[in-house]
Structures are given as C-alpha cells and as structure tokens.
Design an enzyme around this catalytic site. Structure first.
Site, PDB file in Angstrom:
ATOM      1  N   ALA A 170      71.052 -18.553 -10.377  1.00 44.87           N
ATOM      2  CA  ALA A 170      70.516 -18.950 -11.674  1.00 44.87           C
ATOM      3  C   ALA A 170      69.668 -20.221 -11.570  1.00 44.87           C
ATOM      4  O   ALA A 170      68.580 -20.300 -12.148  1.00 44.87           O
ATOM      5  CB  ALA A 170      71.667 -19.173 -12.653  1.00 44.87           C
ATOM      6  N   ALA A 180      80.838  -4.583  -4.820  1.00 48.46           N
ATOM      7  CA  ALA A 180      80.152  -5.887  -4.940  1.00 48.46           C
ATOM      8  C   ALA A 180      79.235  -6.042  -3.731  1.00 48.46           C
ATOM      9  O   ALA A 180      79.393  -6.925  -2.897  1.00 48.46           O
ATOM     10  CB  ALA A 180      81.177  -7.012  -5.012  1.00 48.46           C
ATOM     11  N   ARG A 237      65.174  -7.227 -23.841  1.00 46.96           N
ATOM     12  CA  ARG A 237      65.685  -5.925 -24.310  1.00 46.96           C
ATOM     13  C   ARG A 237      67.169  -5.979 -24.633  1.00 46.96           C
ATOM     14  O   ARG A 237      67.721  -5.058 -25.231  1.00 46.96           O
ATOM     15  CB  ARG A 237      65.430  -4.855 -23.252  1.00 46.96           C
ATOM     16  CG  ARG A 237      66.214  -5.068 -21.985  1.00 46.96           C
ATOM     17  CD  ARG A 237      65.908  -4.004 -20.949  1.00 46.96           C
ATOM     18  NE  ARG A 237      66.623  -4.266 -19.711  1.00 46.96           N
ATOM     19  CZ  ARG A 237      66.392  -3.643 -18.581  1.00 46.96           C
ATOM     20  NH1 ARG A 237      65.459  -2.721 -18.525  1.00 46.96           N
ATOM     21  NH2 ARG A 237      67.088  -3.918 -17.509  1.00 46.96           N
ATOM     22  N   LYS A 239      83.146 -17.626 -14.873  1.00 51.85           N
ATOM     23  CA  LYS A 239      83.805 -18.942 -14.825  1.00 51.85           C
ATOM     24  C   LYS A 239      84.837 -19.077 -15.948  1.00 51.85           C
ATOM     25  O   LYS A 239      85.866 -19.742 -15.779  1.00 51.85           O
ATOM     26  CB  LYS A 239      82.781 -20.074 -14.882  1.00 51.85           C
ATOM     27  CG  LYS A 239      82.237 -20.444 -13.521  1.00 51.85           C
ATOM     28  CD  LYS A 239      81.415 -19.343 -12.954  1.00 51.85           C
ATOM     29  CE  LYS A 239      81.360 -18.994 -11.565  1.00 51.85           C
ATOM     30  NZ  LYS A 239      80.488 -17.885 -11.215  1.00 51.85           N
ATOM     31  N   HIS A 265      87.954 -44.459  -5.997  1.00 50.04           N
ATOM     32  CA  HIS A 265      89.264 -44.035  -5.506  1.00 50.04           C
ATOM     33  C   HIS A 265      90.241 -43.928  -6.672  1.00 50.04           C
ATOM     34  O   HIS A 265      90.230 -44.784  -7.539  1.00 50.04           O
ATOM     35  CB  HIS A 265      89.798 -45.058  -4.501  1.00 50.04           C
ATOM     36  CG  HIS A 265      91.185 -44.727  -4.031  1.00 50.04           C
ATOM     37  ND1 HIS A 265      91.426 -43.727  -3.104  1.00 50.04           N
ATOM     38  CD2 HIS A 265      92.398 -45.247  -4.370  1.00 50.04           C
ATOM     39  CE1 HIS A 265      92.735 -43.647  -2.893  1.00 50.04           C
ATOM     40  NE2 HIS A 265      93.344 -44.557  -3.649  1.00 50.04           N
ATOM     41  N   GLU A 271      85.248  -6.533   3.967  1.00 49.76           N
ATOM     42  CA  GLU A 271      83.938  -7.100   4.327  1.00 49.76           C
ATOM     43  C   GLU A 271      83.426  -6.444   5.612  1.00 49.76           C
ATOM     44  O   GLU A 271      84.136  -6.385   6.612  1.00 49.76           O
ATOM     45  CB  GLU A 271      84.061  -8.626   4.507  1.00 49.76           C
ATOM     46  CG  GLU A 271      82.849  -9.309   5.090  1.00 49.76           C
ATOM     47  CD  GLU A 271      81.544  -9.060   4.332  1.00 49.76           C
ATOM     48  OE1 GLU A 271      81.492  -9.284   3.116  1.00 49.76           O
ATOM     49  OE2 GLU A 271      80.562  -8.609   4.988  1.00 49.76           O
TER      50      GLU A 271
HETATM   51  P1  FAD Z   1      68.611 -12.280 -15.388  1.00 52.63           P
HETATM   52  O1  FAD Z   1      69.587 -13.328 -15.678  1.00 52.63           O
HETATM   53  O2  FAD Z   1      69.099 -11.007 -14.804  1.00 52.63           O
HETATM   54  O3  FAD Z   1      67.826 -11.981 -16.742  1.00 52.63           O
HETATM   55  C1  FAD Z   1      66.861 -10.986 -16.831  1.00 52.63           C
HETATM   56  C2  FAD Z   1      66.709 -10.553 -18.257  1.00 52.63           C
HETATM   57  O4  FAD Z   1      65.596  -9.679 -18.347  1.00 52.63           O
HETATM   58  C3  FAD Z   1      67.905  -9.777 -18.784  1.00 52.63           C
HETATM   59  O5  FAD Z   1      68.358 -10.365 -19.990  1.00 52.63           O
HETATM   60  C4  FAD Z   1      67.366  -8.373 -19.032  1.00 52.63           C
HETATM   61  O6  FAD Z   1      67.962  -7.758 -20.167  1.00 52.63           O
HETATM   62  C5  FAD Z   1      65.894  -8.653 -19.269  1.00 52.63           C
HETATM   63  N1  FAD Z   1      65.013  -7.526 -18.976  1.00 52.63           N
HETATM   64  C6  FAD Z   1      64.975  -6.771 -17.860  1.00 52.63           C
HETATM   65  N2  FAD Z   1      63.983  -5.881 -17.922  1.00 52.63           N
HETATM   66  C7  FAD Z   1      63.368  -6.060 -19.114  1.00 52.63           C
HETATM   67  C8  FAD Z   1      62.261  -5.456 -19.764  1.00 52.63           C
HETATM   68  N3  FAD Z   1      61.553  -4.491 -19.192  1.00 52.63           N
HETATM   69  N4  FAD Z   1      61.935  -5.899 -21.002  1.00 52.63           N
HETATM   70  C9  FAD Z   1      62.630  -6.894 -21.620  1.00 52.63           C
HETATM   71  N5  FAD Z   1      63.672  -7.511 -21.031  1.00 52.63           N
HETATM   72  C10 FAD Z   1      64.033  -7.109 -19.795  1.00 52.63           C
HETATM   73  N6  FAD Z   1      74.249 -17.513 -10.054  1.00 52.63           N
HETATM   74  C11 FAD Z   1      74.541 -18.818  -9.964  1.00 52.63           C
HETATM   75  O7  FAD Z   1      73.630 -19.624  -9.734  1.00 52.63           O
HETATM   76  N7  FAD Z   1      75.822 -19.281 -10.130  1.00 52.63           N
HETATM   77  C12 FAD Z   1      76.853 -18.442 -10.370  1.00 52.63           C
HETATM   78  O8  FAD Z   1      77.992 -18.877 -10.509  1.00 52.63           O
HETATM   79  C13 FAD Z   1      76.585 -17.061 -10.472  1.00 52.63           C
HETATM   80  N8  FAD Z   1      77.575 -16.190 -10.734  1.00 52.63           N
HETATM   81  C14 FAD Z   1      77.283 -14.862 -10.871  1.00 52.63           C
HETATM   82  C15 FAD Z   1      78.326 -13.980 -11.140  1.00 52.63           C
HETATM   83  C16 FAD Z   1      78.052 -12.631 -11.291  1.00 52.63           C
HETATM   84  C17 FAD Z   1      79.171 -11.671 -11.595  1.00 52.63           C
HETATM   85  C18 FAD Z   1      76.713 -12.173 -11.190  1.00 52.63           C
HETATM   86  C19 FAD Z   1      76.382 -10.732 -11.370  1.00 52.63           C
HETATM   87  C20 FAD Z   1      75.677 -13.029 -10.901  1.00 52.63           C
HETATM   88  C21 FAD Z   1      75.955 -14.393 -10.737  1.00 52.63           C
HETATM   89  N9  FAD Z   1      74.937 -15.298 -10.442  1.00 52.63           N
HETATM   90  C22 FAD Z   1      75.240 -16.625 -10.315  1.00 52.63           C
HETATM   91  C23 FAD Z   1      73.537 -14.868 -10.268  1.00 52.63           C
HETATM   92  C24 FAD Z   1      72.714 -15.141 -11.524  1.00 52.63           C
HETATM   93  O9  FAD Z   1      73.339 -14.539 -12.644  1.00 52.63           O
HETATM   94  C25 FAD Z   1      71.302 -14.590 -11.357  1.00 52.63           C
HETATM   95  O10 FAD Z   1      70.736 -15.095 -10.164  1.00 52.63           O
HETATM   96  C26 FAD Z   1      70.431 -15.002 -12.525  1.00 52.63           C
HETATM   97  O11 FAD Z   1      70.941 -14.493 -13.753  1.00 52.63           O
HETATM   98  C27 FAD Z   1      68.999 -14.489 -12.335  1.00 52.63           C
HETATM   99  O12 FAD Z   1      68.228 -14.933 -13.396  1.00 52.63           O
HETATM  100  P2  FAD Z   1      66.930 -14.139 -13.861  1.00 52.63           P
HETATM  101  O13 FAD Z   1      66.351 -14.961 -14.953  1.00 52.63           O
HETATM  102  O14 FAD Z   1      66.099 -13.815 -12.684  1.00 52.63           O
HETATM  103  O15 FAD Z   1      67.447 -12.745 -14.426  1.00 52.63           O
END
Ligand code: FAD
Length: 462
Positions: A316, A266, A34, A50, A441, A201
């Site tokens: 991620a 947060a 979406r 990053k 090293h 915290e």
């Molecule tokens: P998402 O990445 O959230 O993707 C879900 C997608 O589904 C979105 O694009 C959304 O638009 C779409 N969607 C939702 N509902 C619908 C629907 N009904 N129809 C169509 N599309 C839909 N993780 C790390 O490993 N390393 C990091 O350094 C890190 N830094 C982060 C920093 C921040 C500020 C944040 C907020 C998160 C961070 N994370 C990090 C966490 C990481 O971003 C998430 O764990 C990861 O994105 C989850 O992946 P996902 O595929 O489950 O969902």
C-alpha cells in the site's frame, strides 16, 4: 461531456492518494471506483487483517492470566464478532476517504471504468453508461487473488483472503498454501483463535523474502504456537470431494497428505488490467502488468499506471508513494523518483516482522562486504516485561563505510520500529551514529541501538 485535468481509475491507496494530491496541486480531478473507496487496502487487505489480528492479540492476553497475574473464566473467541469489528473498522476508514474526497473537491464516479480508443473514459455504473474526458489518466486498479491451476478458488472449500476475512464459520482445520505476508498473517490469526493450521511453503523457508534468520525465528515461534509448518513442500493437488480437503504435498520425504476442512490459497495476486482497453490503445504490458517509466508514464501519452498493476512491490505505501510521485511529475514539480531500495515491508504476525534494505544473503549475492550486529529480545527489559521475548534486531552495515544497508526486526512492535531505520537508511546513517544515539529506556527500540553497538563489538547488555 464532463472534462477533467486528471481521471484516476481505482480508489485504493495508490489512486485516492494520487487524486487528493492532484487536487491540492490545483487540478480538476475525478476518481472512478467500481466498489468501495479505499480499495483492497482499506477494505480487504491491510486494515481488516490488522483489526482481526488485534482481536486475536486481545484474546491471547485474556488467556494469559497465569503469566500476568489475573483470573478470567470462559474466555472464548467469537469469530463472528471479531469479523463484525473488522468490517466496522474498514467501513469507518472507507468513509474517511469519502470525507477526504469531499474536502479536496475530488469527484467520485461510481462504476466500472474503461478507456475508449479516443482516450475518453467510459463509466458503467448503476445508471446509464456515460463518458468523461481527461487530459491525464492514472490507472490504479490494483489486484485480486491468484490461484493454483489445479486448485481454483471456489469460496467455500478453497478460499482466498477475501473469504478468510468474512468466514461463515470458524474452520476446525485450515491448510494455508503460501507463507508470504498474507498467508502467514492469516495462518497466525486462525491458529490464535483455535483453528488447527498447517502452513505449506514451496520454498525452503517461510516468509521467504525476509532475512534467513528472521524466517527461522518465525518458524520456531509458529511451531511453538502450534502451527504445523511445512517448507520445501509443493502442493500437487487438492481433492475437495470428501468431508475434509486432501492436499497431496511433495516434500523431501516423499508425498504427504495434509487434511483440512478449508484450504486458504495465498499464492500471490494478479493485476486487474483486463477490460480497461489498455491493449487496444497500445499500452505496453508484461504478464498483465503495465510497463511504465520512473515517472509512471506508460508507452501511451497521457496514460499512467501505479500500484499493484505495475512491476514494483505490491504494498500500500508503495502505491501511495507512486501516486504522489506520478502526480507531482504531471504537475511539473521538481521531484525525486521513488527509491525502491528503501521500502519497508512488515508482516503482522506475533512476533511481528519488519525489514528494509539488504539482507545478509542479498549482500553476499551482490558481493558487498558487510558487518552484522544483532541484539536479542531476550536481553530487552521491555520485551521481558511484556512477556514477548521471541525476536531480535539485526542490522547490516557496509564493512567499509559503516553505513546501514539493511535492518531486520522480528519481535513485538517491529512494525512501529522500522520507520526510524528507513529514515536512517535514507540519510545514509552509520552504525556508529546509531550506536551513539540515546534511545529511550525501557523500549524495544533500544535493541536498535544495541544491535548497532554490536557491529562494533561495544554491546554492554549481553
Ligand atoms: P487496490 O487497493 O487494489 O485498489 C484498486 C481499486 O481499483 C479497487 O478499489 C477496485 O475496486 C478498483 N478498480 C479496479 N478496476 C476498476 C475499474 N475498471 N473501474 C473502477 N474501479 C476499478 N500492503 C501493505 O502495505 N501492508 C499490509 O499490511 C498489507 N496487508 C495486506 C493484507 C491482505 C490480505 C492483502 C490482500 C493485501 C495486503 N497488502 C498490504 C497489499 C495492499 O493491500 C495493496 O498493495 C494495495 O491495496 C494496492 O493498492 P492499489 O491502489 O494499487 O490497489
């Protein structure tokens, strides 16, 4: 109606990786998204943070002429330009996903997806809504910011990570509620470019999921950097009516007032599982998360869930690993389930944090007798040359078998060093093996070898 072997809902690191792997395995695949391809990770999480942190680091070095031997005048951070760069980096990565989808014949259905009672999927996009059919559906819809009931995110005075990544202007002061990875990274970023930051915290230490000594080191480093750190501090209310927001914070000393121009909430994330039709289909859920088996199958045949919407670590690389595993199982491959005991986690502050496996505290809770080996960055030639002497490597090994059970790094380059230790844990490497491995090293990674030597009291350099 178009029909697919697999329809993935959500193109984040869970969904896009699952879709591409499924196509590589011969399935006809579509992804419904979406918003932006790449999900939160590429657009609002991992990558843009990053990029901003790199800008903060570049700015920091530009102000360190006295230490490194150069002169630079009028070095001024420009948040607007940092944000522009960060957005460009995200857009570039998102375009990369578009390219990968094309290359791998994955069809993108732009719009909001929901599952009908007959298990077809409805797509509401810009044009008229339409339905598609799929033999299997993977729900990978990710998460959004959580908020405290008494401090709803209004996007102006009380913001989430979303607004913090694209601010209109740099706040003079910022109160950050919550010191997990997201809160700590953004607290560090804003402080590094000159905002007065208070990090609040609730628990008794910051980055509370990390080893106790790592939390203590980050607290010291943050305080040295000018961040006000409050622990065992519960925000009771946030008053946004005045010029400055006023947070009533209950601490061991009584109720204190923290004042800040902006408040960054947060306090975790909540899964995007409403409006998908999951409950109507009878999918088992718990507090908004989908309950799945070890192959990510929900309680309803043909419906799977991965990533931030299931009760595993919201990271991620976890979402991607789950996507690959889920699709492999659907394709009938002989694969291993994801090993959740061996997932690395990183916090990209300065110093950086990276860890995997058992902390000393967790080992004690589990009654596992361990040996600890630690090596400080102050004794590392590379860290000293880099002017980055805050930090250490700490290894946790089984006292009986000598096998590495946990690794905790705080210091420059920590996130680049943890991968080797994740592999070591997977291969059940012993501390003595690591100690006998020749590391290059001078590198910060030598501290891993030295920490392993310390487990056997063989350290030469300290
Ligand atoms: P998402 O990445 O959230 O993707 C879900 C997608 O589904 C979105 O694009 C959304 O638009 C779409 N969607 C939702 N509902 C619908 C629907 N009904 N129809 C169509 N599309 C839909 N993780 C790390 O490993 N390393 C990091 O350094 C890190 N830094 C982060 C920093 C921040 C500020 C944040 C907020 C998160 C961070 N994370 C990090 C966490 C990481 O971003 C998430 O764990 C990861 O994105 C989850 O992946 P996902 O595929 O489950 O969902």
């Amino acid at each position: 109606m178009d029909s697919y072997d697999l329809l993935v809902i959500g193109a984040g690191p869970g969904g896009y990786v699952a879709a591409i792997r499924a196509s590589q395995l011969g399935m006809k695949v579509a992804v419904a998204e979406r918003s932006e391809l790449g999900g939160v990770c590429l657009n609002w999480g991992c990558i843009p943070t990053k990029a901003l942190l790199k800008s903060a680091s570049a700015y920091h070095y530009a102000t360190c002429g006295d230490t490194f031997g150069f002169s630079a005048e009028n070095v001024v951070p420009d948040l607007g330009r940092m944000v522009t760069r960060s957005r460009e980096v995200s857009a570039q990565m998102s375009r990369g996903i578009e390219f990968l989808f094309k290359k791998n014949n994955v069809t993108v259905l732009q719009g909001q997806a929901s599952i009908n009672e007959d298990k077809t999927v409805r797509i509401d996009g810009e044009g008229p809504a339409f339905n598609v059919a799929a033999k299997n559906i993977i729900v990978a819809t990710g998460s959004r910011p959580n908020s405290l009931p008494f401090a709803p995110i209004d996007g102006e005075r009380i913001i989430s990570y979303r607004q913090a990544l694209i601010p209109d202007k740099q706040p003079k002061s910022l109160a950050v509620i919550g010191s997990g990875a997201i809160g700590s990274e953004l607290a560090f970023f804003y402080s590094a470019i000159g905002t007065e930051v208070t990090l609040v915290e609730y628990l008794d230490r910051i980055v509370p999921l990390e080893d106790d000594e790592v939390s203590a080191q980050l607290s010291r480093s943050f305080r040295k950097a000018g961040i006000k750190v409050m622990v065992s501090a519960q925000v009771k209310s946030v008053d946004v009516t005045g010029e400055l927001c006023k947070l009533a914070v209950e601490t061991k000393k009584g109720t204190e007032t923290v004042e800040a121009e902006t408040v960054l909430s947060a306090v975790g994330v909540v899964p995007n599982t409403e409006y998908l039709g999951l409950e109507k289909l009878g999918v088992d859920m718990n507090r908004g998360k989908v309950i799945v088996d070890k192959w990510y199958k929900s309680s309803v045949d043909g419906i799977y869930a991965i990533g931030d919407i299931i009760p595993t670590q919201a990271l991620a690389h976890v979402a991607s690993a789950e996507g690959i595993c889920c699709v492999g199982k659907i394709a009938g491959l002989d694969i291993e389930p994801v090993d959740y005991d061996n997932i690395p986690g990183c916090t990209y502050t300065s110093p950086e944090i990276a860890s995997v496996g058992l902390s000393e505290r967790k080992a004690a809770e589990l009654g596992i007798e361990v040996k600890i080996g630690k090596f400080p960055y102050t004794a590392s030639g590379k860290a000293t040359a880099a002017g980055a002497r805050d930090g250490f490597v700490k290894l946790v090994a089984d006292a009986g078998t000598d096998v590495i059970l946990g690794a905790h790094i705080i210091g420059e380059n920590a996130s680049e060093m943890i991968g080797g230790l994740v592999a070591a844990r997977k291969l059940k490497v012993k501390a003595s093996d690591l100690a006998r491995t020749v590391f290059p090293h001078p590198t910060m990674s030598e501290a891993i070898m030295e920490a392993a030597e310390a487990i056997h009291n063989e350290t030469i350099h300290i």
